[in-house]
Design a protein around this motif. Structure first.
Motif, mmCIF file in Angstrom:
data_model
loop_
_atom_site.group_PDB
_atom_site.id
_atom_site.type_symbol
_atom_site.label_atom_id
_atom_site.label_comp_id
_atom_site.label_asym_id
_atom_site.label_seq_id
_atom_site.Cartn_x
_atom_site.Cartn_y
_atom_site.Cartn_z
ATOM 1 N N SER A 56 0.939 -1.484 0.349
ATOM 2 C CA SER A 56 0.120 0.051 -0.298
ATOM 3 C C SER A 56 0.619 0.928 -0.328
ATOM 4 N N SER A 57 0.400 2.043 -0.725
ATOM 5 C CA SER A 57 0.958 3.356 -0.688
ATOM 6 C C SER A 57 0.278 4.670 -0.699
ATOM 7 N N PRO A 58 1.145 6.016 0.009
ATOM 8 C CA PRO A 58 0.826 6.878 0.745
ATOM 9 C C PRO A 58 -0.061 7.732 -0.604
ATOM 10 N N ASN A 59 1.133 7.356 -1.375
ATOM 11 C CA ASN A 59 0.454 8.369 -2.352
ATOM 12 C C ASN A 59 -0.189 7.509 -4.124
ATOM 13 N N PHE A 60 -1.372 7.171 -3.293
ATOM 14 C CA PHE A 60 -2.385 6.530 -4.319
ATOM 15 C C PHE A 60 -2.968 8.204 -4.458
ATOM 16 N N THR A 61 -3.230 8.532 -5.174
ATOM 17 C CA THR A 61 -3.698 9.374 -5.495
ATOM 18 C C THR A 61 -4.524 9.786 -6.847
ATOM 19 N N THR A 62 -5.205 10.459 -6.916
ATOM 20 C CA THR A 62 -6.521 10.927 -8.251
ATOM 21 C C THR A 62 -5.670 12.295 -8.772
ATOM 22 N N GLY A 63 -5.607 12.311 -9.967
ATOM 23 C CA GLY A 63 -5.660 14.233 -10.109
ATOM 24 C C GLY A 63 -6.360 14.173 -11.378
ATOM 25 N N LYS A 89 -2.829 19.830 -12.996
ATOM 26 C CA LYS A 89 -4.023 18.828 -12.452
ATOM 27 C C LYS A 89 -4.370 19.051 -10.658
ATOM 28 N N LEU A 90 -5.356 19.337 -10.107
ATOM 29 C CA LEU A 90 -5.849 19.160 -9.407
ATOM 30 C C LEU A 90 -5.867 17.507 -8.657
ATOM 31 N N LEU A 91 -4.720 17.253 -7.488
ATOM 32 C CA LEU A 91 -4.875 16.520 -7.058
ATOM 33 C C LEU A 91 -5.480 16.055 -5.648
ATOM 34 N N HIS A 94 -5.866 9.361 -1.803
ATOM 35 C CA HIS A 94 -6.819 8.281 -1.119
ATOM 36 C C HIS A 94 -6.240 7.800 0.239
ATOM 37 N N ARG A 95 -5.441 8.669 0.567
ATOM 38 C CA ARG A 95 -4.556 7.552 2.035
ATOM 39 C C ARG A 95 -4.865 8.643 3.227
ATOM 40 N N GLY A 96 -5.538 9.795 2.962
ATOM 41 C CA GLY A 96 -5.460 11.125 3.994
ATOM 42 C C GLY A 96 -4.958 12.184 3.976
ATOM 43 N N GLY A 97 -4.100 12.350 2.492
ATOM 44 C CA GLY A 97 -3.719 13.134 2.595
ATOM 45 C C GLY A 97 -3.357 14.342 2.043
ATOM 46 N N GLY A 98 -5.061 14.567 1.183
ATOM 47 C CA GLY A 98 -5.786 15.831 1.333
ATOM 48 C C GLY A 98 -5.451 16.145 0.137
ATOM 49 N N LEU A 99 -5.235 17.047 -0.612
ATOM 50 C CA LEU A 99 -5.898 18.472 -1.903
ATOM 51 C C LEU A 99 -4.405 18.828 -2.464
ATOM 52 N N GLY A 100 -3.803 18.663 -3.586
ATOM 53 C CA GLY A 100 -2.534 19.353 -3.794
ATOM 54 C C GLY A 100 -2.713 19.830 -5.380
ATOM 55 N N SER A 101 -1.717 19.848 -5.793
ATOM 56 C CA SER A 101 -1.217 19.757 -7.674
ATOM 57 C C SER A 101 -0.236 20.098 -8.581
ATOM 58 N N PHE A 102 -0.350 18.487 -8.968
ATOM 59 C CA PHE A 102 0.394 18.693 -10.166
ATOM 60 C C PHE A 102 0.696 20.007 -11.373
ATOM 61 N N SER A 103 1.596 20.585 -11.409
ATOM 62 C CA SER A 103 2.077 21.143 -12.852
ATOM 63 C C SER A 103 3.300 20.932 -13.455
ATOM 64 N N TYR A 104 3.320 20.967 -14.948
ATOM 65 C CA TYR A 104 4.300 21.014 -15.810
ATOM 66 C C TYR A 104 4.085 21.680 -17.041
ATOM 67 N N SER A 105 5.305 21.634 -17.956
ATOM 68 C CA SER A 105 5.492 22.676 -19.416
ATOM 69 C C SER A 105 6.413 21.933 -19.352
ATOM 70 N N HIS A 106 6.406 22.223 -21.294
ATOM 71 C CA HIS A 106 8.224 21.309 -21.616
ATOM 72 C C HIS A 106 7.549 21.705 -23.540
ATOM 73 N N THR A 126 3.118 18.530 -4.963
ATOM 74 C CA THR A 126 2.933 18.174 -4.243
ATOM 75 C C THR A 126 3.376 17.377 -3.333
ATOM 76 N N LYS A 127 3.375 16.974 -2.113
ATOM 77 C CA LYS A 127 3.683 15.784 -2.184
ATOM 78 C C LYS A 127 2.256 14.533 -1.566
ATOM 79 N N GLN A 128 0.617 14.884 -2.125
ATOM 80 C CA GLN A 128 -0.019 13.752 -2.200
ATOM 81 C C GLN A 128 1.430 13.153 -3.085
ATOM 82 N N LEU A 129 1.207 13.951 -4.527
ATOM 83 C CA LEU A 129 1.546 12.332 -5.471
ATOM 84 C C LEU A 129 3.035 11.848 -5.507
ATOM 85 N N VAL A 130 4.002 12.818 -5.453
ATOM 86 C CA VAL A 130 5.490 12.605 -4.833
ATOM 87 C C VAL A 130 6.054 12.336 -4.085
ATOM 88 N N LYS A 131 5.392 12.407 -2.526
ATOM 89 C CA LYS A 131 5.455 12.243 -1.531
ATOM 90 C C LYS A 131 6.728 13.160 -0.677
#
Length: 206
Positions: A56-63, A89-91, A94-106, A126-131
């Protein structure tokens, strides 16, 4: 790594990715599922679920978010496929880590004659996805082995010490316009941020 390719308007794209290591030390299996809906203007809506698996992973997350990748200099250099890609992405963790964000550009482009696509850019999460709250550069190289792009050598790298900190290299196969198959291997940037392992993906346009 987020591709510069965009799902055509009115079409859908689904991809499942499995990453696993069935040898010690550090056995694991994690699945990620991507869904995209093309909405036109070189833009798609995206829904991604990361890190469902074992252990089980603490960064089980949906964006939920978008990606836009317009081609620039298309009149003067159409064959170079110069694209500027942005995504957000708005993150929801699912492990109680709350809301976060993931942004990228290339920025990406194809080399003359070789037709190799080079990608370079940056990201922040934020930590919700990459710890941990962090960001860094990302780099990619895609080289087609045939003129129709049925076989492509893929390489992608997220720099840094975090849960995305891997270099991945492998082969992409297009058996048809609607299907994509990828087999690859991932190398951790450092032993502290993950273990090496196998990667397999199947994608479908519909």
């Amino acid at each position: 790594m987020p591709s510069a390719d965009i799902t055509p308007a009115g079409k859908n794209f689904y991809m499942h990715e499995s990453q696993w290591r069935q040898w010690n030390p550090g056995r694991y299996w994690y699945g990620t599922n991507f869904f995209c809906r093309g909405i036109g203007n070189a833009t798609e809506l995206t829904l991604t679920n990361w890190n469902l698996g074992s252990p089980s992973s603490p960064n089980f997350t949906t964006g939920l978010g978008f990606k836009s990748s317009p081609q620039i200099f298309s009149r003067t250099h159409p064959d170079r496929e110069i694209k500027f890609t942005v995504g957000q992405k708005l993150l929801v963790n699912h492990r109680g880590g709350g809301l976060g964000s993931f942004s990228y550009s290339h920025l990406s482009f194809r080399l003359p004659t070789l037709n190799t696509r080079i990608t370079a850019g940056g990201w922040a999460s934020t930590k919700q996805l990459v710890k941990r709250n962090t960001g860094d550069i990302l780099l990619g190289l895609e080289h087609p082995f045939d003129s129709k792009g049925h076989y492509v050598w893929l390489n992608e790298w997220f720099r840094g010490r975090h849960d995305f900190g891997f270099f991945i290299t492998g082969l992409l196969y297009h058996p048809s316009k609607s299907h994509i198959i990828v087999l690859a291997y991932k190398f951790a940037n450092t032993p502290s941020n993950g273990r090496n392992g196998l990667v397999a993906e199947y994608g479908l346009f519909f």
